[in-house]
Enzyme design. Structure first.
Site, PDB file in Angstrom:
ATOM      1  N   PHE A 128       0.861  -1.189   0.000  1.00  0.00           N
ATOM      2  CA  PHE A 128       0.000   0.000   0.000  1.00  0.00           C
ATOM      3  C   PHE A 128       0.893   1.233   0.000  1.00  0.00           C
ATOM      4  O   PHE A 128       1.742   1.388   0.877  1.00  0.00           O
ATOM      5  CB  PHE A 128      -0.920   0.028   1.226  1.00  0.00           C
ATOM      6  CG  PHE A 128      -1.857   1.207   1.197  1.00  0.00           C
ATOM      7  CD1 PHE A 128      -3.034   1.167   0.455  1.00  0.00           C
ATOM      8  CD2 PHE A 128      -1.552   2.380   1.873  1.00  0.00           C
ATOM      9  CE1 PHE A 128      -3.888   2.265   0.394  1.00  0.00           C
ATOM     10  CE2 PHE A 128      -2.408   3.484   1.819  1.00  0.00           C
ATOM     11  CZ  PHE A 128      -3.581   3.425   1.077  1.00  0.00           C
ATOM     12  N   ASP A 215       9.657   2.380   1.562  1.00  0.00           N
ATOM     13  CA  ASP A 215       8.482   3.123   2.048  1.00  0.00           C
ATOM     14  C   ASP A 215       8.288   2.809   3.536  1.00  0.00           C
ATOM     15  O   ASP A 215       7.745   1.769   3.894  1.00  0.00           O
ATOM     16  CB  ASP A 215       7.237   2.737   1.232  1.00  0.00           C
ATOM     17  CG  ASP A 215       5.966   3.435   1.741  1.00  0.00           C
ATOM     18  OD1 ASP A 215       6.013   4.072   2.820  1.00  0.00           O
ATOM     19  OD2 ASP A 215       4.918   3.330   1.071  1.00  0.00           O
ATOM     20  N   LYS A 244       3.087   9.785   8.657  1.00  0.00           N
ATOM     21  CA  LYS A 244       2.444   9.256   9.877  1.00  0.00           C
ATOM     22  C   LYS A 244       3.059   9.737  11.188  1.00  0.00           C
ATOM     23  O   LYS A 244       2.711  10.786  11.684  1.00  0.00           O
ATOM     24  CB  LYS A 244       2.414   7.731   9.797  1.00  0.00           C
ATOM     25  CG  LYS A 244       1.368   7.234   8.778  1.00  0.00           C
ATOM     26  CD  LYS A 244       1.066   5.769   8.977  1.00  0.00           C
ATOM     27  CE  LYS A 244       0.102   5.201   7.966  1.00  0.00           C
ATOM     28  NZ  LYS A 244      -1.287   5.494   8.267  1.00  0.00           N
TER      29      LYS A 244
HETATM   30  C1  PLP Z   1       3.247   2.258   3.831  1.00  0.00           C
HETATM   31  C2  PLP Z   1       2.318   3.387   3.527  1.00  0.00           C
HETATM   32  N1  PLP Z   1       2.616   4.238   2.541  1.00  0.00           N
HETATM   33  C3  PLP Z   1       1.820   5.276   2.238  1.00  0.00           C
HETATM   34  C4  PLP Z   1       0.652   5.513   2.934  1.00  0.00           C
HETATM   35  C5  PLP Z   1      -0.222   6.684   2.570  1.00  0.00           C
HETATM   36  O1  PLP Z   1      -0.158   7.645   3.568  1.00  0.00           O
HETATM   37  P1  PLP Z   1      -1.275   8.814   3.653  1.00  0.00           P
HETATM   38  O2  PLP Z   1      -2.540   8.163   4.073  1.00  0.00           O
HETATM   39  O3  PLP Z   1      -0.710   9.763   4.661  1.00  0.00           O
HETATM   40  O4  PLP Z   1      -1.368   9.416   2.300  1.00  0.00           O
HETATM   41  C6  PLP Z   1       0.303   4.662   3.985  1.00  0.00           C
HETATM   42  C7  PLP Z   1      -0.952   4.873   4.734  1.00  0.00           C
HETATM   43  O5  PLP Z   1      -1.487   3.993   5.361  1.00  0.00           O
HETATM   44  C8  PLP Z   1       1.151   3.573   4.286  1.00  0.00           C
HETATM   45  O6  PLP Z   1       0.848   2.711   5.273  1.00  0.00           O
END
Ligand code: PLP
Length: 393
Positions: A128, A215, A244
């Protein structure tokens, strides 16, 4: 009827006050928080250092200037992030998807700089990366993508923890410029990459001159016992998207680059009006300093191990797997379990279910061992009742 757009299946609870790892709802009921706003509230609630730094910043009257000017708080935040990542340059934005969007642009620009007209990025099944068009295209979930086609081109997908699949791709695809991996998949169900897999992936990147993008939006920033998961594997990536937990609840994102990705973006290549604003940057500095000063990474490991062990010791039929690293905890059941979230709320415990059948806990890093024991004391009876109810049905 609320005018809030209906994009979330919300629980019927509103939290209005918080302190430490505790939350109170509108009726005054108290809850133990094992979710931290999905890995955001690193320092829990009303942490004195964060609250006082943010209050001072607000009272200064300067919440926003613009990236047209120097922003000393941004420079301080970037210095700290460079120190903990071991990388060189930080682009600030406001969310995880923006951090990944920047990473994707860096990978494409890097490819173009090397003469690849249509650069491709290797991504993982069940990953994700966000919900913008580019990041949902990078995401390995049809549920996230359905209805938003045509997808952004330029992503090649392989299974996680399968080096052979990446080797095969490398042997025939000359367009690859980067690999993008969540070292622990959060939304996908707390799927942990093997450390030797990450090292193997890095070796393939080095052999072919690809960027390694880690990521760490959900798994990074101390939750696993080190600042970043790649540090457990013992190497440095080229690009690290963060968000986050970075500012303890103030919206922020960061795309950190170094090694092969250093200097790829030039003036004019990317931007963000709000990115790196003084309020968010104050949050970054206070949060990172508190994690370090209060040794919260050590706590995260103790708390995570304690919760996993206590649940494992129950030997419950219906629990298929208990996994994770530090305070990233996944409890996979042999059946869908979304309704457990509300059952737990009734018992005064906040957690979440992802990938249909994985109970996810991402407690604030300030949680102590007594509070962790209280998490399992509240969770286990609810889980037992759920497994019985479901088995009987
Ligand atoms: C690993 C990862 N990357 C990207 C995101 C996207 O972040 P945002 O919701 O702040 O756009 C998330 C959100 O859950 C995530 O867990």
């Amino acid at each position: 009827m609320s005018h809030v757009m209906n994009t979330y299946a919300r629980q019927p609870v509103a939290f209005v006050r918080g302190e430490g790892v505790w939350l109170w709802d509108e009726a005054g009921k108290k809850y133990l928080d094992a979710l931290a706003g999905i890995a955001v509230n690193t320092l829990g609630y009303a942490h004195p250092k964060l609250t006082s730094a943010l209050s001072k910043r607000i009272q200064s009257g300067v919440l926003h200037t613009s990236n047209l000017f120097r922003i000393p708080d941004q420079e301080a935040a970037a210095d700290r992030i460079a120190e903990i990542t071991g990388l060189d340059e930080v682009f600030f934005c406001n969310s995880g998807l923006e951090a990944n969007e920047a990473a994707i642009k860096v990978a494409r620009k890097y490819g173009h700089d090397r003469g690849i007209a249509e650069p491709a990025i290797v991504v993982m099944e069940k990953a994700f990366h966000g919900r913008s068009l580019a990041t949902l295209s990078a995401t390995g979930s049809r549920k996230v993508q359905a209805g938003f086609e045509p997808l952004v081109q330029g992503f090649v997908r392989v299974p996680l923890n399968d080096l052979e699949a990446v080797r095969q791709l490398a042997s025939h695809n000359r367009n690859v410029s980067a690999v993008m991996v969540e070292p622990i998949q959060g939304e996908g169900g707390i799927n942990v990459s093997r450390l030797d897999y990450l090292r193997g992936l890095k070796a393939i990147c080095d052999e072919h001159g690809w960027l390694f993008i880690s990521d760490e939006v959900q798994c990074g920033l101390g939750r696993t016992g080190k600042w970043f998961v790649y540090q457990h594997a013992g190497f440095q990536p080229d690009v690290v998207p963060l968000a986050k937990g970075l500012a303890g609840g103030v919206p922020v994102g960061a795309c950190v680059v170094g090694n092969r990705a250093k200097g790829v973006f030039k003036p004019g290549n990317h931007g963000s009006t709000f990115g790196g604003n003084p309020l968010a940057m104050t949050g970054v500095v206070a949060t990172l300093d508190a994690i370090k000063e209060e040794k919260l990474m050590e706590r995260a490991v103790k708390v995570g191990d304690l919760i996993r062990n206590e649940i494992r010791n129950q030997n419950l039929p219906g629990v298929a797997d208990i996994r994770g690293m530090g305070s990233m905890i996944g409890i996979e059941l042999d059946r869908p379990c979304g309704e457990l979230v509300l059952d737990c709320l009734h018992a005064g415990l906040v957690l979440n279910v992802t990938a249909d059948n994985v109970v996810r806990m991402l407690p604030p890093l300030v949680m102590n061992e007594a509070e962790a024991r209280e998490v399992t004391a509240r969770f286990v009876p609810v889980l037992k009742a759920f497994l019985q109810k479901r088995a009987a049905a």
